[in-house]
Scaffold this motif. Structure first.
Motif, mmCIF file in Angstrom:
data_model
loop_
_atom_site.group_PDB
_atom_site.id
_atom_site.type_symbol
_atom_site.label_atom_id
_atom_site.label_comp_id
_atom_site.label_asym_id
_atom_site.label_seq_id
_atom_site.Cartn_x
_atom_site.Cartn_y
_atom_site.Cartn_z
ATOM 1 N N PHE A 25 35.324 88.779 -93.662
ATOM 2 C CA PHE A 25 35.040 87.505 -94.325
ATOM 3 C C PHE A 25 35.835 86.369 -93.679
ATOM 4 N N VAL A 26 37.145 86.576 -93.506
ATOM 5 C CA VAL A 26 37.994 85.532 -92.934
ATOM 6 C C VAL A 26 37.619 85.282 -91.472
ATOM 7 N N GLY A 27 37.270 86.361 -90.732
ATOM 8 C CA GLY A 27 36.816 86.180 -89.358
ATOM 9 C C GLY A 27 35.542 85.356 -89.304
ATOM 10 N N GLY A 28 34.640 85.594 -90.276
ATOM 11 C CA GLY A 28 33.411 84.807 -90.349
ATOM 12 C C GLY A 28 33.684 83.350 -90.659
ATOM 13 N N MET A 29 34.615 83.101 -91.573
ATOM 14 C CA MET A 29 34.968 81.720 -91.910
ATOM 15 C C MET A 29 35.629 81.017 -90.720
ATOM 16 N N ASN A 30 36.473 81.755 -90.016
ATOM 17 C CA ASN A 30 37.101 81.212 -88.812
ATOM 18 C C ASN A 30 36.029 80.794 -87.816
ATOM 19 N N SER A 31 35.058 81.698 -87.606
ATOM 20 C CA SER A 31 33.960 81.404 -86.682
ATOM 21 C C SER A 31 33.112 80.239 -87.186
ATOM 22 N N MET A 32 32.896 80.168 -88.516
ATOM 23 C CA MET A 32 32.064 79.114 -89.078
ATOM 24 C C MET A 32 32.692 77.734 -88.873
ATOM 25 N N PHE A 33 33.980 77.598 -89.190
ATOM 26 C CA PHE A 33 34.623 76.293 -89.042
ATOM 27 C C PHE A 33 34.818 75.929 -87.571
ATOM 28 N N THR A 34 34.979 76.947 -86.727
ATOM 29 C CA THR A 34 34.986 76.689 -85.290
ATOM 30 C C THR A 34 33.648 76.110 -84.863
ATOM 31 N N SER A 35 32.587 76.692 -85.414
ATOM 32 C CA SER A 35 31.238 76.236 -85.066
ATOM 33 C C SER A 35 30.972 74.815 -85.547
ATOM 34 N N ILE A 36 31.493 74.470 -86.736
ATOM 35 C CA ILE A 36 31.309 73.109 -87.237
ATOM 36 C C ILE A 36 31.891 72.109 -86.238
ATOM 37 N N GLY A 37 33.107 72.396 -85.758
ATOM 38 C CA GLY A 37 33.712 71.536 -84.752
ATOM 39 C C GLY A 37 32.918 71.530 -83.463
ATOM 40 N N ASN A 38 32.391 72.712 -83.088
ATOM 41 C CA ASN A 38 31.615 72.815 -81.858
ATOM 42 C C ASN A 38 30.259 72.124 -81.954
ATOM 43 N N VAL A 39 29.740 71.980 -83.183
ATOM 44 C CA VAL A 39 28.482 71.250 -83.386
ATOM 45 C C VAL A 39 28.722 69.751 -83.290
ATOM 46 N N ILE A 40 29.667 69.265 -84.080
ATOM 47 C CA ILE A 40 29.884 67.823 -84.193
ATOM 48 C C ILE A 40 30.510 67.248 -82.929
ATOM 49 N N GLY A 41 31.444 68.004 -82.318
ATOM 50 C CA GLY A 41 32.146 67.505 -81.137
ATOM 51 C C GLY A 41 31.221 67.112 -80.004
#
Length: 387
Positions: A330-346
């Motif tokens: 779960f925490v690994g998924g959340m880590n990946s998810m918030f990484t992805s949010i930054g990778n989308v917007i950036g």
């Protein structure tokens, strides 16, 4: 112990191959951009679609890692990654390239939380920071060799790096099928705090601040990496070989820090203070990228920027794995998810700003990293067991 070391080596190889494939494309991106007459904003959208797909699937993939097993998710992710790279290699239209990047996002959503959970399962809390340092070093090493190899292969053929990455992914998937064994779930329990479970745990301050920090440094890194090759190509006329040398230099120094110093730095400073200092240094250096104007100073600043980002990633991952208890997936998924949010917007914001002015993406990233510095001072360390 020997079996664990073999498992760790295979996992690190998997990550190395994936990020080798990602790094391969960096030197040839400006060439493909010119071939297909793609603007900076479209390149930003293309990178963002990769991250957007990863963002959407990461929470689901995190739960699947806990439900269906680490090995299965890793192998499926590697196969999808190979398909993604092959599609990019044969793609002659923007639509095919976008589909390729979306499949790449699917593979990343499957692989990252699975590998993180796998490593957490085969290590103790005390030895985890070293293992996470190796994990991040494998990622950085992929970026080290990737651009260098991509620059060399790009001289032979612009699309050759993608076929190379696809072949590597297939070989690694076969090795994983035959060698990896599903690990026993780590039975270590962190202290119970009575906090909410599941999705609601995202909003618990000790988690939320961690995820915000992940978003901020991911945004900064995505904005920097996705547009750096275009920046030096447009501003200084760098060739694919020049870009490969700069990015490879940054990767080499970052990997040295991760393997040789990360474990010592976390024991000396703790994960939170290390992240705070890296945010400060990164904010300053990202701004300096817009000021320097010689090859040597560009190399020096870029190398140091990569060191800051390369130390932040394993520091946050290590911290989260230590407080996650039995919710590693779960925490690994959340880590990946918030990484992805930054990778989308950036890349989206960076690509749009790039079309206005070459320096604007780096100004914006500097401001956001500075905000991260302020937030990090509100981040308090949680105690965890180390036995």
């Amino acid at each position: 112990m020997q079996n664990r070391n073999i498992m760790l080596a295979i996992l690190l190889t998997n990550l190395f191959i994936v990020f080798l494939g990602i790094g391969l494309v960096i030197p040839v991106t400006p060439t493909i951009m010119n071939e297909l007459h793609i603007s900076g904003s479209v390149v930003g959208y293309m990178v963002a679609f990769f991250a957007l797909t990863q963002l959407i699937l990461s929470p689901i993939a995190g739960r699947w890692v806990d439900r269906f097993g680490r090995k299965r998710m890793i192998i499926i992710g590697l196969i999808i990654f190979g398909i993604s790279e092959f599609l990019f290699g044969i793609g002659k239209t923007i639509e095919v390239l976008f589909i390729s990047r979306m499949l790449g996002g699917v593979s990343a959503a499957f692989i990252m939380p699975a590998v993180t959970a796998f490593i957490a399962d085969i290590t103790t809390v005390k030895g985890r920071s070293k293992a996470m340092g190796y994990m991040s070093a494998a990622i950085s090493t992929g970026f080290i060799i990737g651009p260098g190899l991509g620059g060399f292969l790009g001289e032979i053929g612009t699309r050759l790096p993608f076929f190379f990455a696809a072949g590597f992914a297939v070989v690694t998937a076969i090795i994983s099928i035959t060698v990896l064994h599903e690990p026993e779930r780590n039975s270590e329990k962190e202290e119970e705090t009575g906090q909410n479970k599941g999705w609601k745990r995202i909003f618990v301050p000790i988690y939320l601040i961690s995820f915000i920090i992940i978003f901020i440094f991911s945004f900064g890194l995505a904005s920097f990496e996705s547009l750096f090759s275009l920046f030096v190509d447009h501003k200084f006329g760098f060739s694919p070989k020049d870009i490969a040398i700069v990015v490879t230099g940054g990767g080499i120094v970052g990997a040295i820090f991760q393997v040789g110093l990360f474990d010592r730095l976390t024991k000396w400073l703790g994960e939170i203070r290390l992240i705070r200092y890296c945010l400060i240094i990164s904010a300053i250096l990202v701004f300096l990228v817009t000021i320097v104007n010689t090859y040597f100073t560009i190399l020096l600043v870029t190398v140091t920027v990569f060191v800051g980002f390369d130390l932040m990633r394993p520091a946050v991952t290590t911290y989260l794995s230590k407080i996650a208890g039995d919710e590693q997936g779960f925490v690994g998924g959340m880590n990946s998810m918030f990484t992805s949010i930054g990778n989308v917007i950036g890349p989206i914001i960076g690509g749009i700003l790039f079309d206005f002015n070459l320096n604007y993406p780096f100004y914006f990233a500097t401001v956001l990293l500075a905000v991260g510095v302020g937030i990090s001072f509100a981040w308090k360390r949680r105690e965890y067991h180390t036995t």
